[in-house]
Design a protein around this motif. Structure first.
Motif, PDB file in Angstrom:
ATOM      1  N   GLY A 715       0.793  -1.218   0.000  1.00  0.00           N
ATOM      2  CA  GLY A 715       0.000   0.000   0.000  1.00  0.00           C
ATOM      3  C   GLY A 715       0.822   1.264   0.000  1.00  0.00           C
ATOM      4  N   GLU A 716       2.137   1.188   0.192  1.00  0.00           N
ATOM      5  CA  GLU A 716       3.001   2.374   0.187  1.00  0.00           C
ATOM      6  C   GLU A 716       3.761   2.438  -1.138  1.00  0.00           C
ATOM      7  OE1 GLU A 716       5.512   2.284   3.601  1.00  0.00           O
ATOM      8  OE2 GLU A 716       3.885   2.629   5.019  1.00  0.00           O
ATOM      9  N   ARG A 717       3.027   2.723  -2.186  1.00  0.00           N
ATOM     10  CA  ARG A 717       3.611   2.649  -3.525  1.00  0.00           C
ATOM     11  C   ARG A 717       4.780   3.616  -3.709  1.00  0.00           C
ATOM     12  NH1 ARG A 717       1.973   0.726  -8.340  1.00  0.00           N
ATOM     13  NH2 ARG A 717      -0.007   0.069  -7.455  1.00  0.00           N
ATOM     14  N   HIS A 718       4.682   4.771  -3.114  1.00  0.00           N
ATOM     15  CA  HIS A 718       5.694   5.796  -3.373  1.00  0.00           C
ATOM     16  C   HIS A 718       6.680   5.948  -2.220  1.00  0.00           C
ATOM     17  CE1 HIS A 718       3.507   6.842  -6.946  1.00  0.00           C
ATOM     18  NE2 HIS A 718       2.402   7.029  -6.242  1.00  0.00           N
ATOM     19  N   ARG A 719       6.677   5.009  -1.288  1.00  0.00           N
ATOM     20  CA  ARG A 719       7.657   5.061  -0.209  1.00  0.00           C
ATOM     21  C   ARG A 719       8.523   3.808  -0.276  1.00  0.00           C
ATOM     22  NH1 ARG A 719       5.954   5.675   5.208  1.00  0.00           N
ATOM     23  NH2 ARG A 719       7.757   7.024   5.546  1.00  0.00           N
ATOM     24  N   GLY A 720       9.161   3.471   0.827  1.00  0.00           N
ATOM     25  CA  GLY A 720      10.039   2.314   0.805  1.00  0.00           C
ATOM     26  C   GLY A 720      11.445   2.716   0.453  1.00  0.00           C
ATOM     27  N   ALA A 721      12.158   1.836  -0.242  1.00  0.00           N
ATOM     28  CA  ALA A 721      13.564   2.115  -0.540  1.00  0.00           C
ATOM     29  C   ALA A 721      13.977   1.420  -1.822  1.00  0.00           C
ATOM     30  CB  ALA A 721      14.448   1.640   0.617  1.00  0.00           C
ATOM     31  N   ASP A 722      14.733   2.127  -2.646  1.00  0.00           N
ATOM     32  CA  ASP A 722      15.407   1.553  -3.807  1.00  0.00           C
ATOM     33  C   ASP A 722      16.894   1.487  -3.474  1.00  0.00           C
ATOM     34  OD1 ASP A 722      13.047   1.366  -5.132  1.00  0.00           O
ATOM     35  OD2 ASP A 722      13.460   2.917  -6.615  1.00  0.00           O
ATOM     36  N   ILE A 723      17.460   0.297  -3.550  1.00  0.00           N
ATOM     37  CA  ILE A 723      18.799   0.028  -3.019  1.00  0.00           C
ATOM     38  C   ILE A 723      19.650  -0.625  -4.103  1.00  0.00           C
ATOM     39  CG2 ILE A 723      20.072  -1.204  -1.203  1.00  0.00           C
ATOM     40  CD1 ILE A 723      17.362  -1.312   0.338  1.00  0.00           C
ATOM     41  N   ARG A 724      20.923  -0.253  -4.150  1.00  0.00           N
ATOM     42  CA  ARG A 724      21.886  -0.927  -5.030  1.00  0.00           C
ATOM     43  C   ARG A 724      23.076  -1.358  -4.182  1.00  0.00           C
ATOM     44  NH1 ARG A 724      20.578  -0.355 -10.426  1.00  0.00           N
ATOM     45  NH2 ARG A 724      18.982   1.222 -10.850  1.00  0.00           N
TER      46      ARG A 724
END
Length: 755
Positions: A715-724
């Motif tokens: 439900g948090e489509r625009h949150r969270g984290a993008d990680i490399r």
């Protein structure tokens, strides 16, 4: 353009190329030419390097690769190619489209012959989305100043992949996708202080790439040791030598020379070298013997050019020669003896224009040699302090590295490393975070070559693979370094975490013996984490990452998927596509005969009394073992094979997640129709997925082949984290406490979302 002898392949042929220990072998159908271009459909499969490696069927066999570019798309315009070089351009285009041509084309010629310009033109004329498949260049890699590791990382990044070593890059290139790679400035790889790097890049990276049947390689390299290694790897390769007159139209070259600003140029005396003509236009009284070879004419012209220079401009060019690499005009003007910005701009007008705007170095090579011959040896320690003097100062009097130019910091580190390969500056974390990454990688390589022991920072830098565009920002670089410093240098890890200010942090970090797979235990192994590292399978504490004793039998070096089973053991899907049970602590992975009834699968996960499978046709299935009941969506959710699956409890039922080669991530529940659209999609194959019910809600983790790991709460489509994290994530698990366990080639990490 000339080429060597080619040979014909045979049924089931074992094809192995020169390429050190990284070369793969391929089984080809009858009629395939092992020295030429081999259509994907003519490759039965491959064997990885090393003895006893299992055969891997070609993933594209019988499944043609869909072309994303419409055949009727308008072709891009071909950019102009000056200096009479259309014959060379036409030859390259013809080689590119020649289905029977060799896989290697080497562009040779003396310094100033226009090799880099020609290949840059080729990449511009042949973009990856060209409607004609035979006119596509997928990556243009400039290796000037790069090491084997940084060149590998940048090439993988340009191809939409992630790799830190040539072996990792070779592994991810076994997908049957045709690609063309252009490499420029091979002879300048490594730069000062790393002699032999061009040969290392040629032998350790480029030569193994030539074993891949569906990959074409265009390399700029003059005749010499690096070129010889490429010739040994591809003896039938084509060579385009720009010193040969047939590749330059004399009339058009003469017309181009006539348009050069400055002094008149005799086209007969400079033909066929554009660099020689540009230098002659900047040299009063230049008189060259057209019968002498280009290199001899360049040496004579450099002597005349240098003798005619005013003293101020000589000082500026001498200062540039001490930099040991390309510089911007702004930084060049601050060097000792450069004379300031007006003098530097005047001196720049006396040089041929650089291949890249505002990145100045002395060229052609004969010019660099002439200037260096007139100056004393560089005092790198003194230069280091001179460069450091231009770093801004904080209010407390310390150097403000964050406010400094990354190019200046790179030059500072370059001189420090050339003066002392084990320089203490490699322990300055902020310097590593704010300097241009390639200079840091080169400095660590010099330290390694000098025998300096690798500390936590060096190891973290190696694993993070920062030589990629996604880590250009210091904050992103700090985030991934934090991951690999956790547990080894907690003070530095905390500093990186503070700078990164990311929505995630690392809880624990454990080294691994090889490429890893991970899975949550179920049934008798519930509460534990299963980790297979290419040698053995262990039960691990998910809260700390503390491994227990070896619990399972030895496993393959490159597993594809791991799943715990309700029987107390595990199922392992290996790289060849074979699913087999693995005993854990004496408990079987599956009763005899169970695996044989499952049919072909490409992904597997376990959950309570069930197993979830992904299949080659894009479908997924959920099988309850106690009842034998199987659920699957009516139509396949993916175009192409399923590459990853995960499963968890949700909403009073079971929620399945799957990722595919098509880059999509879908979720569905047995007994219910799937959602009308995927929950995520990207233009890269999915490599791992996991779901977990955590105290903060349902958590979805997905990873793609370009190295991106995405964590999202439901439900948090625009949150969270993008990680490399420096490598492609091949396996994920979400623990009930909310930790995301990430399996990488050399480490296993536990991450958590913050906030």
């Amino acid at each position: 353009m000339n080429g060597g002898e080619q040979h014909t392949g045979t049924q089931g042929q074992d094809q192995e190329r020169t390429g050190g220990g990284n070369a793969w072998r391929y089984a080809l159908y009858e009629g395939a030419d092992p020295a030429g271009r081999i259509p994907v459909q003519n490759v039965q499969g491959s064997w990885p390097p090393g003895p006893g490696a299992a055969f891997r069927p070609n993933p594209r066999l019988g499944r043609p690769l869909a072309d994303p570019v419409p055949a009727d798309a308008p072709p891009p315009g071909v950019p102009p190619l000056g200096a009479g070089r259309k014959p060379a351009g036409r030859a390259l285009l013809a080689w590119l489209e020649d289905a029977r041509g060799p896989r290697l084309c080497r562009v040779a010629g003396s310094s100033g012959s226009g090799r880099t310009h020609l290949l840059t033109w080729l990449a511009a004329a042949c973009p990856p989305d060209h409607p004609r498949p035979g006119r596509r260049v997928h990556a243009l890699l400039d290796v000037e100043g790069l090491t084997v590791r940084s060149a590998t990382a940048r090439l993988a990044d340009l191809l939409g992949l992630t790799a830190g070593t040539p072996a990792e890059l070779l592994e991810v290139l076994q997908d049957g996708t045709p690609r063309t790679v252009v490499v420029t400035d091979l002879d300048r790889a490594g730069g000062a202080g790393l002699p032999g790097t061009p040969e290392r890049v040629a032998g350790e990276l480029l030569a193994p790439l030539l074993s891949v049947p569906w990959l074409l390689l265009v390399v700029e390299a003059a005749h010499g040791p690096a070129a010889d290694l490429l010739t040994a790897a591809a003896p039938g390769g084509a060579v385009l030598d720009l010193d040969q007159p047939q590749w330059t139209d004399p009339e058009k070259y003469a017309a181009w020379c006539a348009r050069l600003a400055g002094h008149p140029v005799d086209p007969a005396a400079t033909h066929p070298s554009p660099g020689l003509a540009q230098l002659a236009a900047r040299t009063p009284g230049a008189a060259l013997d057209p019968d002498r070879p280009p290199a001899e004419r360049a040496t004579a012209l450099a002597d005349t050019w240098w003798a005619a220079l005013p003293a101020a401009e000589r000082g500026a060019l001498t200062a540039l020669s001490t930099a040991e690499g390309p510089l911007s005009t702004e930084l060049w003007a601050t060097l000792p003896g450069a004379g300031g910005e007006p003098t530097v701009k005047s001196a720049a007008d006396l040089l041929p224009p650089p291949p890249m705007a505002d990145r100045w170095r002395l060229r052609p090579d004969e010019v660099a040699h002439r200037v260096a011959a007139d100056r004393p040896p560089v005092d790198h320690s003194a230069m280091m302090w001179e460069v450091a003097g231009g770093i801004p100062v904080r209010a407390d009097g310390g150097p403000d590295l964050a406010a400094s130019d990354p190019e200046r910091l790179a030059l500072l580190l370059r001189h420090a490393s050339l003066g002392d390969p084990a320089t203490p500056m490699l322990d300055e974390l902020d310097l590593l975070l704010y300097a241009e990454p390639a200079s840091v990688t080169a400095a660590f390589q010099r330290a390694k070559d000098a025998g300096a022991p690798a500390g936590a920072l060096a190891d973290a830098w190696r694993l993070a693979v920062p030589d990629r565009d996604p880590l250009a920002r210091p904050a992103d670089r700090a985030a991934v370094l934090h991951a690999f410093l956790t547990g080894r240098d907690d003070e530095s890890a905390a500093h990186c975490a503070e700078l990164a200010d990311a929505r995630w942090h690392t809880v624990w970090n454990r080294p691994a013996a090889g490429p890893c797979m991970t899975a949550l235990g179920i049934g008798p192994t519930a509460g534990s984490l299963l980790i297979a590292d290419g040698t053995a399978l262990r039960l691990t504490d998910p809260a700390t990452g503390e491994p227990g004793p070896v619990s399972g039998e030895s496993v393959e070096a490159h597993p594809r998927a791991l799943a715990a089973t309700p029987f107390g053991g595990a199922l392992l899907l290996d790289a060849s596509g074979t699913l087999r049970p693995v005993a854990v602590g004496g408990a079987v992975g599956a009763p005899p005969g169970t695996v044989e009834t499952l049919g072909p699968c490409t992904a597997v996960a376990g959950h309570h009394d069930a197993l979830v499978f992904g299949h080659p046709d894009g479908s997924t299935s959920h099988s309850t073992l106690s009842t034998g009941l199987t659920h699957r969506p009516e139509t396949p959710l993916h175009d192409g094979p399923v590459t990853a699956v995960g499963v968890t409890d949700a909403d009073g039922g079971t929620l399945v997640v799957s990722g595919g080669e098509d880059g999509r991530v879908w979720t569905w529940m047995p007994g219910r129709p799937p959602l009308p659209a995927p929950v995520d999609r990207r233009p890269h194959p999915v490599t791992a997925t996991a779901l977990g019910a955590t105290p903060a809600g349902l958590l979805l983790a997905a990873a793609w082949s370009d190295g991106l790991l995405r964590l999202r709460r439901w439900g948090e489509r625009h949150r969270g984290a993008d990680i490399r994290l420096g490598a492609t994530v091949r396996s994920l698990a979400v623990t009930p406490d909310g930790l995301v366990v990430v399996a990488l080639p050399e480490a296993v990490l536990a991450l958590t979302l913050v906030g």
